[in-house]
Design a protein around this motif. Sequence first.
Motif, PDB file in Angstrom:
ATOM      1  N   ALA A 134     -48.756  -0.039  28.648  1.00  0.00           N
ATOM      2  CA  ALA A 134     -48.776  -1.035  29.723  1.00  0.00           C
ATOM      3  C   ALA A 134     -48.069  -0.557  30.981  1.00  0.00           C
ATOM      4  CB  ALA A 134     -48.129  -2.335  29.233  1.00  0.00           C
ATOM      5  N   LEU A 135     -47.493   0.637  30.946  1.00  0.00           N
ATOM      6  CA  LEU A 135     -46.660   1.070  32.069  1.00  0.00           C
ATOM      7  C   LEU A 135     -47.458   1.428  33.313  1.00  0.00           C
ATOM      8  CD1 LEU A 135     -43.900   3.151  30.282  1.00  0.00           C
ATOM      9  CD2 LEU A 135     -43.770   0.833  31.191  1.00  0.00           C
ATOM     10  N   PHE A 180     -49.944  11.813  25.728  1.00  0.00           N
ATOM     11  CA  PHE A 180     -50.466  12.968  26.456  1.00  0.00           C
ATOM     12  C   PHE A 180     -51.975  12.851  26.695  1.00  0.00           C
ATOM     13  CE2 PHE A 180     -46.581  15.334  24.972  1.00  0.00           C
ATOM     14  CZ  PHE A 180     -46.074  15.537  26.242  1.00  0.00           C
ATOM     15  N   ILE A 181     -52.697  12.239  25.759  1.00  0.00           N
ATOM     16  CA  ILE A 181     -54.130  12.032  25.965  1.00  0.00           C
ATOM     17  C   ILE A 181     -54.358  11.082  27.133  1.00  0.00           C
ATOM     18  CG2 ILE A 181     -56.194  10.927  24.978  1.00  0.00           C
ATOM     19  CD1 ILE A 181     -55.418  12.145  22.287  1.00  0.00           C
ATOM     20  N   ALA A 182     -53.612   9.985  27.166  1.00  0.00           N
ATOM     21  CA  ALA A 182     -53.742   9.033  28.273  1.00  0.00           C
ATOM     22  C   ALA A 182     -53.398   9.709  29.598  1.00  0.00           C
ATOM     23  CB  ALA A 182     -52.837   7.830  28.038  1.00  0.00           C
ATOM     24  N   ASN A 232     -53.948  -2.038  29.355  1.00  0.00           N
ATOM     25  CA  ASN A 232     -53.767  -0.983  28.356  1.00  0.00           C
ATOM     26  C   ASN A 232     -54.497   0.240  28.882  1.00  0.00           C
ATOM     27  OD1 ASN A 232     -54.101   0.819  26.195  1.00  0.00           O
ATOM     28  ND2 ASN A 232     -54.210  -0.824  24.676  1.00  0.00           N
ATOM     29  N   ILE A 233     -53.772   1.263  29.295  1.00  0.00           N
ATOM     30  CA  ILE A 233     -54.370   2.370  30.031  1.00  0.00           C
ATOM     31  C   ILE A 233     -55.501   3.055  29.269  1.00  0.00           C
ATOM     32  CG2 ILE A 233     -52.652   4.025  29.214  1.00  0.00           C
ATOM     33  CD1 ILE A 233     -54.335   3.897  32.697  1.00  0.00           C
ATOM     34  N   ASN A 284     -50.657  -7.515  27.624  1.00  0.00           N
ATOM     35  CA  ASN A 284     -49.572  -7.332  28.587  1.00  0.00           C
ATOM     36  C   ASN A 284     -48.551  -8.451  28.558  1.00  0.00           C
ATOM     37  OD1 ASN A 284     -51.881  -5.629  29.985  1.00  0.00           O
ATOM     38  ND2 ASN A 284     -49.931  -4.936  30.807  1.00  0.00           N
ATOM     39  N   GLU A 285     -49.023  -9.685  28.511  1.00  0.00           N
ATOM     40  CA  GLU A 285     -48.130 -10.831  28.617  1.00  0.00           C
ATOM     41  C   GLU A 285     -47.206 -10.956  27.400  1.00  0.00           C
ATOM     42  OE1 GLU A 285     -51.330 -10.835  29.122  1.00  0.00           O
ATOM     43  OE2 GLU A 285     -51.540 -11.295  31.265  1.00  0.00           O
TER      44      GLU A 285
END
Length: 464
Positions: free
Chosen positions: A42-43, A191-193, A296-297, A389-390
């Motif tokens: 979520a960052l 690392f994949i994201a 969610n990236i 996220n919430e």
Amino acid sequence: MVITRALMEGEIDDDGRAKRTGNSLTATTHIITVVIGAGVLALAYAMAQLGWIAGIATMLAFAVISTFTYNLVADCYRFPDPVTGKRNYTYMQAVKAYLGGTMYVFCGLVQYTKLAGITVGYTITSATSLVAIKKAICFHREGQQAYCKFSNNPFMIGFGILQIFLSQIPNFHELTWLSTIAAITSFGYAFIASGLSLSIIVSGKGQPTSITGTSIGPELSAEDKVWRVFSSLGNIALAANYSTVIFDIMDTLKSDPPENKQMKKANVMGVTAMTILFLLCSGFGYAAFGDHTPGNILTGFYEPFWLVALGNTFVVIHMIGAYQVMAQPFYRIVEMGANMVWPESDFINKEYPTKVGNIRMNFNLFRLVWRTIFVILSTMLAMAMPFFNEILSLLGAIGFWPLVVFFPIQMHITQRQIKKRTLKWCMFQLLSFVCFLVTVTAIAGSVHGISQDLHKYKLFRYRQ
């Protein structure tokens, strides 16, 4: 006499329990397993809301504060002396030893509410990643215009069934293997994201970004922008938080060198690794998607579908391990309470040695029944409110100020006998007050977001 002989031979520790063998490296592994989890996904969204300056500054600030206060906690594992004193096996015991009964009750309510809540968050995260795998395959086969929306519920149920079996692991000390696997996979999906986001940036397809974050306009009002910023603070707070299990981690450490010194080293290594990964994932993710950065990236990617599937598979594997790392302390406190209330009950206390293949384990009826009920309830709650996220933001906000800042500072003041209204005392109180304001704003933003989502979706019918 037997205990004395065993202590001399190094078979047990000074408290009569089995010899602890953990060290700074194993403690770092546990820390990474907990912090590089659901929150890291979520960052990028949090960075998009805060912008480059506030986003990076906030993550660094949380890292510095966390390292400082966790080092204060490390000195409180033993009471009254941090090296030779009596062990505190849980956060609650430490608070009771240093701050008394009232704070003990307050700490217990916050800590174990959060531990129970995090299992809900991890169930949501695992289901979100499993749906993302199915969507990536669907889009790959049917094309980007295909209808590829799926219910989270079957995946949450499957995850819950698996956790029922894993929850029969008797205690935290038997989780090192699971924690190690989870820690390895956490680096994998992080690392994949980051790599997928970087590939978009390098290809020149990255979206415009801003030092102030998402732009106010037709798609986003000024009011909603503020609420999103508040909620993002909770996302970052959750990602940087392992206070709920810090005493359980310390209780795995050998006593030479002193536990507090080993834990301080682990805090620095764990938080450093955490911060580097956080900045990579959030920065690359925001640069790739801009104002439209997903919550969610990993759900923002569909090709190459095999790599997206692999990243989300790593997330699920990590959630399986992290769920247990967070749930075991909650299980233990309930079982300790039941043992004190009904010390003669065979249902609660009797262990039945069993063997499954080459694996030996103890079977306990109370552990089977109550842990199964808990997993079922947490799964149902995740199915009712699967808002990634919430929920994560709310969990982060609830525990940040009391567990990461307030209790460590108050215990340190008591331990070092820092007098009121001195400069040092005032600086500690100022830090605590600022972090309290951060917690309040994050809770307000999270509750506002959940309220909006509940108006959009019917219970148990959420599809993504």
